[in-house]
Design an enzyme around this catalytic site. Structure first.
Site, PDB file in Angstrom:
ATOM      1  N   TYR A  92      -8.990  -3.689  -7.679  1.00 23.38           N
ATOM      2  CA  TYR A  92      -9.100  -3.521  -6.224  1.00 23.38           C
ATOM      3  C   TYR A  92     -10.393  -4.105  -5.663  1.00 23.38           C
ATOM      4  CZ  TYR A  92      -5.364  -0.026  -6.561  1.00 23.38           C
ATOM      5  OH  TYR A  92      -4.173   0.612  -6.775  1.00 23.38           O
TER       6      TYR A  92
ATOM      7  N   GLY B  58       0.866  -1.176   0.000  1.00 23.90           N
ATOM      8  CA  GLY B  58       0.000   0.000   0.000  1.00 23.90           C
ATOM      9  C   GLY B  58       0.895   1.214   0.000  1.00 23.90           C
TER      10      GLY B  58
ATOM     11  N   TYR C 267      -5.825  -6.230  -3.529  1.00 19.41           N
ATOM     12  CA  TYR C 267      -5.686  -5.805  -4.924  1.00 19.41           C
ATOM     13  C   TYR C 267      -4.772  -6.760  -5.676  1.00 19.41           C
ATOM     14  CZ  TYR C 267      -0.997  -3.774  -4.150  1.00 19.41           C
ATOM     15  OH  TYR C 267       0.335  -3.581  -3.865  1.00 19.41           O
TER      16      TYR C 267
ATOM     17  N   GLY D 220       8.635  12.875 -13.645  1.00 16.75           N
ATOM     18  CA  GLY D 220       8.916  11.635 -14.360  1.00 16.75           C
ATOM     19  C   GLY D 220      10.299  11.100 -14.009  1.00 16.75           C
TER      20      GLY D 220
ATOM     21  N   GLY E   4       7.376   5.897  -6.682  1.00 18.71           N
ATOM     22  CA  GLY E   4       7.146   7.105  -5.898  1.00 18.71           C
ATOM     23  C   GLY E   4       7.179   6.859  -4.403  1.00 18.71           C
ATOM     24  N   ASP E   5       6.702   5.705  -3.975  1.00 19.41           N
ATOM     25  CA  ASP E   5       6.683   5.389  -2.543  1.00 19.41           C
ATOM     26  C   ASP E   5       8.095   5.267  -1.983  1.00 19.41           C
ATOM     27  OD1 ASP E   5       3.965   5.167  -3.059  1.00 19.41           O
ATOM     28  OD2 ASP E   5       4.039   2.981  -3.199  1.00 19.41           O
TER      29      ASP E   5
END
Length: 312
Positions: free
Chosen positions: A104, A32, A90, A231, A261-262
């Protein structure tokens, strides 16, 4: 010891392990966006106290999930357990370029009820933090009627000196419409001390498709630390009005972009909590994201990632 709270959802993740004409094997794990951020932060900066704020159930998946949090050395004192709800689920499908699509099942997930558990005692704990991180997905997950309470809690934290960190991380399918999203994001930007937007999200939500456009939008809210992810090519930061361009070396072989990104967010925030400069924080975060997208799944293998961290 620095102390960060990360507010959001962890889900049961299913990914195709093998796919042929006779079988379709799935690998089960947990992930998540906010949880992924917590994992990469803690793995890279073990001296930072990382505390997840979420709700799970009392089923076996939930119990295994809590054990997994603890195996990653993430504090679980604010991981609440619902009597009637269970975690969301998911599945991930990957194309040949490593881009992912998701399906999901989360309408009845325990995390949607997390604000029911945030009483004054929990709020007192939250005010002890140095940072409080949440995302656009965090906002979309919690029940709409609970958002007013969420904003009230954030005001209390900000008043207590906790830095509020927001990553827009826009997912259109999770919202009723763009108007609902924009109203929620306006509150988030008003309260944020640090924002971590991506140009792609702003293009989808606001029709803003340039770095300068994102910067102008965010600066109108007086955000003191801004990190714009443009990007794979560059990151632009603004700290107290001082702008820097940071070039990023693209990865040649992309396997899975699920947690790019996480992982960037986690390593960046960990570096900042460790008093690293903006340039050093972006450099470490970009390299971490580049490593992560060369592996399948949201969470890269622990031993391999820990070996990579030694080279940062």
């Amino acid at each position: 010891m620095k102390n960060i709270f990360l507010f959001g959802e962890c889900m049961i993740e299913l990914m195709t392990a093998s796919n042929d004409a006779t079988s379709n094997m799935l690998k089960q794990s947990f992930a998540g966006d906010v949880f992924n951020t917590a994992v990469y932060l803690k793995r890279t900066f073990p001296h930072v106290k990382v505390r997840l704020v979420t709700a799970v159930g009392k089923d076996n998946f939930s119990l295994d999930m809590i054990k997994y949090f603890e195996s990653e050395n993430i504090d679980t004192d604010l991981v609440f357990q619902s009597e009637s709800k269970i975690p969301g689920l998911y599945s991930i499908q990957l194309d040949d370029q490593g881009e992912r699509s998701f399906t999901y099942w989360r309408e009845n997930s325990a995390a949607r009820t997390v604000m029911d558990f945030i009483d004054e005692s929990a709020t007192d704990i939250l005010t002890s933090g140095d940072m409080f991180f949440f995302s656009g997905i965090s906002l979309a997950v919690i029940q709409p009627e609970a958002r007013a309470s969420f904003w009230q809690k954030l005001v209390q934290l900000k008043t207590a000196g906790v830095k509020i960190v927001f990553d827009p991380n826009y997912r259109a399918r999770m919202w009723k419409d763009k108007e609902e999203t924009i109203q929620a994001y306006e509150q988030a930007f008003k309260l944020a001390d640090i924002a971590l937007p991506g140009v792609e999200d702003f293009d989808s939500l606001y029709g803003i498709n340039s770095v300068e456009g994102v910067i102008d939008f965010c600066q109108s809210y007086g955000i003191s630390e801004l990190v714009v992810k443009n990007g794979p090519a560059s990151v632009i930061t603004i700290l107290d009005g001082e702008k820097e361009l940071h070039q990023v070396t693209p990865v040649k072989t992309v396997v899975d972009t699920t947690s790019a990104g996480d992982s960037f967010n986690g390593v960046y925030l960990g570096a900042r909590l460790a008093d690293a400069s903006i340039a050093e924080s972006v450099d470490k975060a970009s390299k971490a994201a580049g490593f992560v997208i060369q592996h399948k799944g949201a969470i890269a293998p622990k031993a391999l990632f820990n070996d990579f961290v030694q080279q940062l």
